[in-house]
Scaffold this motif. Structure first.
Motif, PDB file in Angstrom:
ATOM      1  N   ALA A  43       0.842  -1.191   0.000  1.00 48.16           N
ATOM      2  CA  ALA A  43       0.000   0.000   0.000  1.00 48.16           C
ATOM      3  C   ALA A  43       0.878   1.242   0.000  1.00 48.16           C
ATOM      4  O   ALA A  43       2.057   1.188   0.374  1.00 48.16           O
ATOM      5  N   PRO A  44       0.350   2.376  -0.435  1.00 46.33           N
ATOM      6  CA  PRO A  44       1.104   3.632  -0.325  1.00 46.33           C
ATOM      7  C   PRO A  44       1.561   3.864   1.109  1.00 46.33           C
ATOM      8  O   PRO A  44       0.861   3.519   2.062  1.00 46.33           O
ATOM      9  N   ALA A  45       2.729   4.464   1.264  1.00 46.87           N
ATOM     10  CA  ALA A  45       3.319   4.656   2.584  1.00 46.87           C
ATOM     11  C   ALA A  45       2.658   5.812   3.329  1.00 46.87           C
ATOM     12  O   ALA A  45       2.226   6.796   2.723  1.00 46.87           O
ATOM     13  N   GLU A  46       2.581   5.658   4.643  1.00 47.03           N
ATOM     14  CA  GLU A  46       2.079   6.725   5.526  1.00 47.03           C
ATOM     15  C   GLU A  46       0.746   7.281   5.015  1.00 47.03           C
ATOM     16  O   GLU A  46       0.570   8.487   4.824  1.00 47.03           O
ATOM     17  N   LEU A  47      -0.183   6.380   4.830  1.00 43.62           N
ATOM     18  CA  LEU A  47      -1.469   6.727   4.238  1.00 43.62           C
ATOM     19  C   LEU A  47      -2.305   7.601   5.172  1.00 43.62           C
ATOM     20  O   LEU A  47      -2.440   7.315   6.356  1.00 43.62           O
ATOM     21  N   THR A  48      -2.826   8.678   4.633  1.00 36.25           N
ATOM     22  CA  THR A  48      -3.788   9.524   5.339  1.00 36.25           C
ATOM     23  C   THR A  48      -4.968   9.774   4.402  1.00 36.25           C
ATOM     24  O   THR A  48      -4.907   9.464   3.214  1.00 36.25           O
ATOM     25  N   TRP A  49      -6.049  10.338   4.950  1.00 38.94           N
ATOM     26  CA  TRP A  49      -7.253  10.540   4.162  1.00 38.94           C
ATOM     27  C   TRP A  49      -7.705  11.991   4.254  1.00 38.94           C
ATOM     28  O   TRP A  49      -7.584  12.624   5.301  1.00 38.94           O
ATOM     29  N   ARG A  50      -8.206  12.508   3.144  1.00 41.54           N
ATOM     30  CA  ARG A  50      -8.781  13.855   3.141  1.00 41.54           C
ATOM     31  C   ARG A  50     -10.109  13.813   2.391  1.00 41.54           C
ATOM     32  O   ARG A  50     -10.337  12.927   1.552  1.00 41.54           O
ATOM     33  N   GLU A  51     -10.959  14.760   2.681  1.00 44.36           N
ATOM     34  CA  GLU A  51     -12.280  14.788   2.057  1.00 44.36           C
ATOM     35  C   GLU A  51     -12.301  15.785   0.909  1.00 44.36           C
ATOM     36  O   GLU A  51     -11.855  16.926   1.048  1.00 44.36           O
ATOM     37  N   VAL A  52     -12.834  15.329  -0.213  1.00 46.21           N
ATOM     38  CA  VAL A  52     -12.999  16.176  -1.391  1.00 46.21           C
ATOM     39  C   VAL A  52     -14.456  16.112  -1.803  1.00 46.21           C
ATOM     40  O   VAL A  52     -14.937  15.082  -2.282  1.00 46.21           O
ATOM     41  N   ALA A  53     -15.184  17.188  -1.558  1.00 44.44           N
ATOM     42  CA  ALA A  53     -16.598  17.279  -1.958  1.00 44.44           C
ATOM     43  C   ALA A  53     -17.401  16.078  -1.473  1.00 44.44           C
ATOM     44  O   ALA A  53     -18.218  15.517  -2.195  1.00 44.44           O
ATOM     45  N   GLY A  54     -17.160  15.662  -0.235  1.00 48.73           N
ATOM     46  CA  GLY A  54     -17.916  14.570   0.347  1.00 48.73           C
ATOM     47  C   GLY A  54     -17.342  13.190   0.120  1.00 48.73           C
ATOM     48  O   GLY A  54     -17.889  12.202   0.612  1.00 48.73           O
ATOM     49  N   VAL A  55     -16.227  13.093  -0.620  1.00 46.02           N
ATOM     50  CA  VAL A  55     -15.584  11.808  -0.900  1.00 46.02           C
ATOM     51  C   VAL A  55     -14.239  11.762  -0.177  1.00 46.02           C
ATOM     52  O   VAL A  55     -13.418  12.668  -0.320  1.00 46.02           O
ATOM     53  N   SER A  56     -14.007  10.703   0.592  1.00 48.82           N
ATOM     54  CA  SER A  56     -12.749  10.538   1.311  1.00 48.82           C
ATOM     55  C   SER A  56     -11.742   9.831   0.412  1.00 48.82           C
ATOM     56  O   SER A  56     -12.005   8.723  -0.069  1.00 48.82           O
ATOM     57  N   VAL A  57     -10.594  10.485   0.173  1.00 50.12           N
ATOM     58  CA  VAL A  57      -9.590   9.933  -0.736  1.00 50.12           C
ATOM     59  C   VAL A  57      -8.262   9.746  -0.002  1.00 50.12           C
ATOM     60  O   VAL A  57      -7.910  10.514   0.893  1.00 50.12           O
ATOM     61  N   PRO A  58      -7.490   8.714  -0.377  1.00 51.38           N
ATOM     62  CA  PRO A  58      -6.207   8.455   0.278  1.00 51.38           C
ATOM     63  C   PRO A  58      -5.095   9.322  -0.289  1.00 51.38           C
ATOM     64  O   PRO A  58      -5.047   9.602  -1.490  1.00 51.38           O
TER      65      PRO A  58
END
Length: 212
Positions: A43-58
């Motif tokens: 998996a991508p390293a040090e994965l975090t999530w952010r919200e874009v227009a209601g969609v959570s993206v890694p």
């Protein structure tokens, strides 16, 4: 054009090319070591999530995206993990970009070609604004890098997701090419008729972990 339909737009890429070591005709000379095979499973390293227009993206500070703001992000590592993040973030951006932002998004995240031209023509006929409702938002749960070729550098990624509160798993293929020092999505044409498929399980896919 619905968000879920746009998120499923993708295409398949070329077959993986085998890496060959270069030999030497002199027994006393050292033999060249072949390049390490790309890591298609991690998996991508040090994965975090952010919200874009209601969609959570890694996202990842190691694998990208490194540039841009809001919906229009770019700059990914030249690795399978960078391709995975470019596939997810790019498809999401194409789906949620509003009427003012989408032309710049298309030019940033997609490769030139007939698929891009068809998408742009179709996008002018619809209006997109606001955030994706929770009951329609995709949740990205895993991926499989199905192809990774180095001449030219390209990748194919199958992205596993659920939609809203539905537990049914879906996967859609995304084709990418390395163009101008970044991963770009190769959009399919309508004739290619690429769409999502249902999955019975996530077996064989690498999980995208969520820490929150």
């Amino acid at each position: 054009m619905t968000v879920s339909r746009t998120l499923r737009i993708a295409a398949t890429a070329a077959t993986v090319l085998a890496l060959a070591a270069c030999g030497s005709g002199n027994d006393d000379a050292p033999t060249a070591t072949p390049d390490a095979a790309p890591d298609l499973r991690s998996a991508p390293a040090e994965l975090t999530w952010r919200e874009v227009a209601g969609v959570s993206v890694p996202t990842s500070r190691i694998d990208g995206p490194f540039a841009g703001t809001s919906v229009n992000r770019s700059g990914y590592a030249q690795t399978p993990q960078g391709a995975v993040l470019a596939a997810i973030n790019g498809q999401t951006a194409l789906a949620v970009a509003d009427d003012r932002a989408w032309p710049d998004v298309v030019n940033t995240v997609t490769a030139p070609g007939p698929g891009r031209d068809e998408f742009a023509a179709a996008r002018t006929a619809v209006t997109v604004s606001g955030s994706v409702p929770a009951d329609a938002a995709p949740k990205f749960v895993g991926f499989e890098v199905t192809d990774y070729s180095d001449d030219p550098l390209s990748a194919a990624v199958s992205v596993a997701q659920t939609i809203g509160t539905d537990t049914q798993l879906y996967a859609y293929p995304v084709a990418l090419q390395w163009i101008s020092d970044d991963w770009r999505i190769v959009l399919p044409t309508a004739e290619e008729n690429i769409d999502a498929v249902e999955l019975d399980s996530i077996d064989g896919y690498t999980t995208l972990e969520r820490t929150s």
